[in-house]
Design a protein around this motif. Sequence first.
Motif, PDB file in Angstrom:
ATOM      1  N   SER A  63     -25.010  12.348 -49.814  1.00  0.00           N
ATOM      2  CA  SER A  63     -25.651  11.615 -50.916  1.00  0.00           C
ATOM      3  C   SER A  63     -24.997  10.262 -51.120  1.00  0.00           C
ATOM      4  N   TRP A  64     -23.663  10.235 -51.106  1.00  0.00           N
ATOM      5  CA  TRP A  64     -22.964   8.982 -51.301  1.00  0.00           C
ATOM      6  C   TRP A  64     -23.127   8.045 -50.106  1.00  0.00           C
ATOM      7  N   MET A  65     -23.324   8.596 -48.917  1.00  0.00           N
ATOM      8  CA  MET A  65     -23.592   7.749 -47.747  1.00  0.00           C
ATOM      9  C   MET A  65     -24.916   7.009 -47.903  1.00  0.00           C
ATOM     10  N   LEU A  66     -25.929   7.704 -48.435  1.00  0.00           N
ATOM     11  CA  LEU A  66     -27.222   7.058 -48.676  1.00  0.00           C
ATOM     12  C   LEU A  66     -27.076   5.946 -49.709  1.00  0.00           C
ATOM     13  N   VAL A  67     -26.354   6.225 -50.796  1.00  0.00           N
ATOM     14  CA  VAL A  67     -26.129   5.205 -51.828  1.00  0.00           C
ATOM     15  C   VAL A  67     -25.325   4.036 -51.254  1.00  0.00           C
ATOM     16  N   ALA A  68     -24.358   4.329 -50.383  1.00  0.00           N
ATOM     17  CA  ALA A  68     -23.586   3.267 -49.733  1.00  0.00           C
ATOM     18  C   ALA A  68     -24.498   2.384 -48.899  1.00  0.00           C
ATOM     19  N   GLY A  69     -25.483   2.991 -48.232  1.00  0.00           N
ATOM     20  CA  GLY A  69     -26.445   2.207 -47.467  1.00  0.00           C
ATOM     21  C   GLY A  69     -27.263   1.285 -48.359  1.00  0.00           C
ATOM     22  N   ILE A  70     -27.654   1.779 -49.534  1.00  0.00           N
ATOM     23  CA  ILE A  70     -28.423   0.938 -50.471  1.00  0.00           C
ATOM     24  C   ILE A  70     -27.595  -0.268 -50.905  1.00  0.00           C
ATOM     25  N   THR A  71     -26.322  -0.058 -51.249  1.00  0.00           N
ATOM     26  CA  THR A  71     -25.479  -1.196 -51.651  1.00  0.00           C
ATOM     27  C   THR A  71     -25.246  -2.138 -50.472  1.00  0.00           C
ATOM     28  N   HIS A  72     -25.268  -1.602 -49.252  1.00  0.00           N
ATOM     29  CA  HIS A  72     -25.106  -2.489 -48.089  1.00  0.00           C
ATOM     30  C   HIS A  72     -26.350  -3.355 -47.912  1.00  0.00           C
ATOM     31  N   GLY A  73     -27.523  -2.777 -48.163  1.00  0.00           N
ATOM     32  CA  GLY A  73     -28.735  -3.571 -48.087  1.00  0.00           C
ATOM     33  C   GLY A  73     -28.812  -4.635 -49.170  1.00  0.00           C
ATOM     34  N   LEU A  74     -28.244  -4.337 -50.335  1.00  0.00           N
ATOM     35  CA  LEU A  74     -28.252  -5.287 -51.447  1.00  0.00           C
ATOM     36  C   LEU A  74     -27.226  -6.394 -51.270  1.00  0.00           C
ATOM     37  N   TYR A  75     -26.002  -6.021 -50.856  1.00  0.00           N
ATOM     38  CA  TYR A  75     -24.890  -6.971 -50.854  1.00  0.00           C
ATOM     39  C   TYR A  75     -24.141  -7.033 -49.527  1.00  0.00           C
ATOM     40  N   ALA A  76     -24.604  -6.306 -48.500  1.00  0.00           N
ATOM     41  CA  ALA A  76     -23.852  -6.173 -47.239  1.00  0.00           C
ATOM     42  C   ALA A  76     -22.434  -5.675 -47.523  1.00  0.00           C
ATOM     43  N   SER A  77     -22.276  -4.872 -48.559  1.00  0.00           N
ATOM     44  CA  SER A  77     -20.966  -4.387 -48.996  1.00  0.00           C
ATOM     45  C   SER A  77     -21.020  -2.893 -49.297  1.00  0.00           C
ATOM     46  N   GLY A  78     -21.355  -2.111 -48.286  1.00  0.00           N
ATOM     47  CA  GLY A  78     -21.391  -0.671 -48.476  1.00  0.00           C
ATOM     48  C   GLY A  78     -20.043  -0.007 -48.319  1.00  0.00           C
ATOM     49  N   GLY A  79     -19.027  -0.800 -47.956  1.00  0.00           N
ATOM     50  CA  GLY A  79     -17.708  -0.249 -47.670  1.00  0.00           C
ATOM     51  C   GLY A  79     -17.092   0.582 -48.774  1.00  0.00           C
ATOM     52  N   PRO A  80     -17.036   0.071 -50.022  1.00  0.00           N
ATOM     53  CA  PRO A  80     -16.404   0.852 -51.089  1.00  0.00           C
ATOM     54  C   PRO A  80     -16.993   2.249 -51.240  1.00  0.00           C
ATOM     55  N   LEU A  81     -18.327   2.354 -51.219  1.00  0.00           N
ATOM     56  CA  LEU A  81     -18.947   3.659 -51.424  1.00  0.00           C
ATOM     57  C   LEU A  81     -18.864   4.535 -50.177  1.00  0.00           C
ATOM     58  N   LEU A  82     -18.885   3.925 -48.989  1.00  0.00           N
ATOM     59  CA  LEU A  82     -18.747   4.741 -47.778  1.00  0.00           C
ATOM     60  C   LEU A  82     -17.333   5.316 -47.683  1.00  0.00           C
ATOM     61  N   VAL A  83     -16.333   4.503 -48.009  1.00  0.00           N
ATOM     62  CA  VAL A  83     -14.958   5.015 -48.030  1.00  0.00           C
ATOM     63  C   VAL A  83     -14.850   6.149 -49.040  1.00  0.00           C
ATOM     64  N   TYR A  84     -15.518   5.985 -50.187  1.00  0.00           N
ATOM     65  CA  TYR A  84     -15.530   7.038 -51.199  1.00  0.00           C
ATOM     66  C   TYR A  84     -16.211   8.295 -50.655  1.00  0.00           C
ATOM     67  N   ALA A  85     -17.338   8.119 -49.952  1.00  0.00           N
ATOM     68  CA  ALA A  85     -18.063   9.262 -49.396  1.00  0.00           C
ATOM     69  C   ALA A  85     -17.234  10.013 -48.365  1.00  0.00           C
ATOM     70  N   LEU A  86     -16.451   9.271 -47.598  1.00  0.00           N
ATOM     71  CA  LEU A  86     -15.663   9.879 -46.521  1.00  0.00           C
ATOM     72  C   LEU A  86     -14.294  10.361 -46.986  1.00  0.00           C
ATOM     73  N   SER A  87     -13.974  10.144 -48.250  1.00  0.00           N
ATOM     74  CA  SER A  87     -12.664  10.585 -48.737  1.00  0.00           C
ATOM     75  C   SER A  87     -12.547  12.094 -48.608  1.00  0.00           C
ATOM     76  N   GLY A  88     -11.414  12.522 -48.119  1.00  0.00           N
ATOM     77  CA  GLY A  88     -11.195  13.949 -47.948  1.00  0.00           C
ATOM     78  C   GLY A  88     -11.653  14.493 -46.611  1.00  0.00           C
ATOM     79  N   THR A  89     -12.231  13.632 -45.732  1.00  0.00           N
ATOM     80  CA  THR A  89     -12.614  14.106 -44.405  1.00  0.00           C
ATOM     81  C   THR A  89     -11.373  14.305 -43.551  1.00  0.00           C
ATOM     82  N   THR A  90     -11.570  14.942 -42.409  1.00  0.00           N
ATOM     83  CA  THR A  90     -10.438  15.268 -41.539  1.00  0.00           C
ATOM     84  C   THR A  90     -10.199  14.199 -40.466  1.00  0.00           C
ATOM     85  N   LEU A  91     -10.895  13.076 -40.535  1.00  0.00           N
ATOM     86  CA  LEU A  91     -10.691  12.017 -39.542  1.00  0.00           C
ATOM     87  C   LEU A  91      -9.283  11.450 -39.679  1.00  0.00           C
TER      88      LEU A  91
END
Length: 243
Positions: A132-160
């Motif tokens: 869900s947060w990845m989709l919202v991150a994409g929307i902010t990227h389309g608006l401002y080319a700045s999806g980074g903050p929300l994508l980092v938030y979406a990926l927080s806690g991953t095992t990468l």
Amino acid sequence: MDPWIWLALFVFGAFTIEAITGFGSIVIALSLGALLLPIPAMLPVLVPLNICMTGYLLARHYRHVHLPTLLKMILPLMAGGTLLGYGLRPWLGEQLLQLLFGALVIWFAGRELLKVYRGLHSRQHASWWTRSWMLVAGITHGLYASGGPLLVYALSGTTLDKAAFRATLITVWFSLNSLLTLVFALDGSLQPALPKIIMTLPALIAGLTLGEFVHHRVNEQRFRLLVYVLLLITGGLLIITSL
């Protein structure tokens, strides 16, 4: 002084910071530039510049890209969100765009500062929450080319691991900003921006060179804190000037 010269200086600082920390070139340049220039006028300049930088970094670190996460989760959701966000831009208006962007910057910087202050660590989230947060991150990227903050938030806690996380994000920005640049070419906003892109390119190269040089010579944690404080102040100024 011409505001576009100021933007070149902001690009130099922002891309230096990204070369050191691995994040934030467009968020920082757009935040500072929005105090002087309209966001829609800057995006066709900043997005192609970001392709130059991420393309260079991707060529160096492509071996670390985690393809399952990239192809099965991030790109499908964020590409769809990016096109949706781009479609919403004309409906929001310049003042509302600036207000919402300022709020996004404050949220991101404030959250990161709070995490450092409280010593918080990211925890793993459910798959639906992450998507869900990845989709919202994409929307902010389309608006401002700045999806980074929300994508980092979406990926927080991953095992990468750190290398895979950074290389995968670089690939995301290279891919999505290539898509946005194509859209800018089709809507006619890229061609008028080409002289400004060429004018600003030396600032990008200088910032990348300086950032690579000092990357191992600064305390990254303290440097990030300074960047977050700068973003917090800038976000506040964006909101004030949009009212």
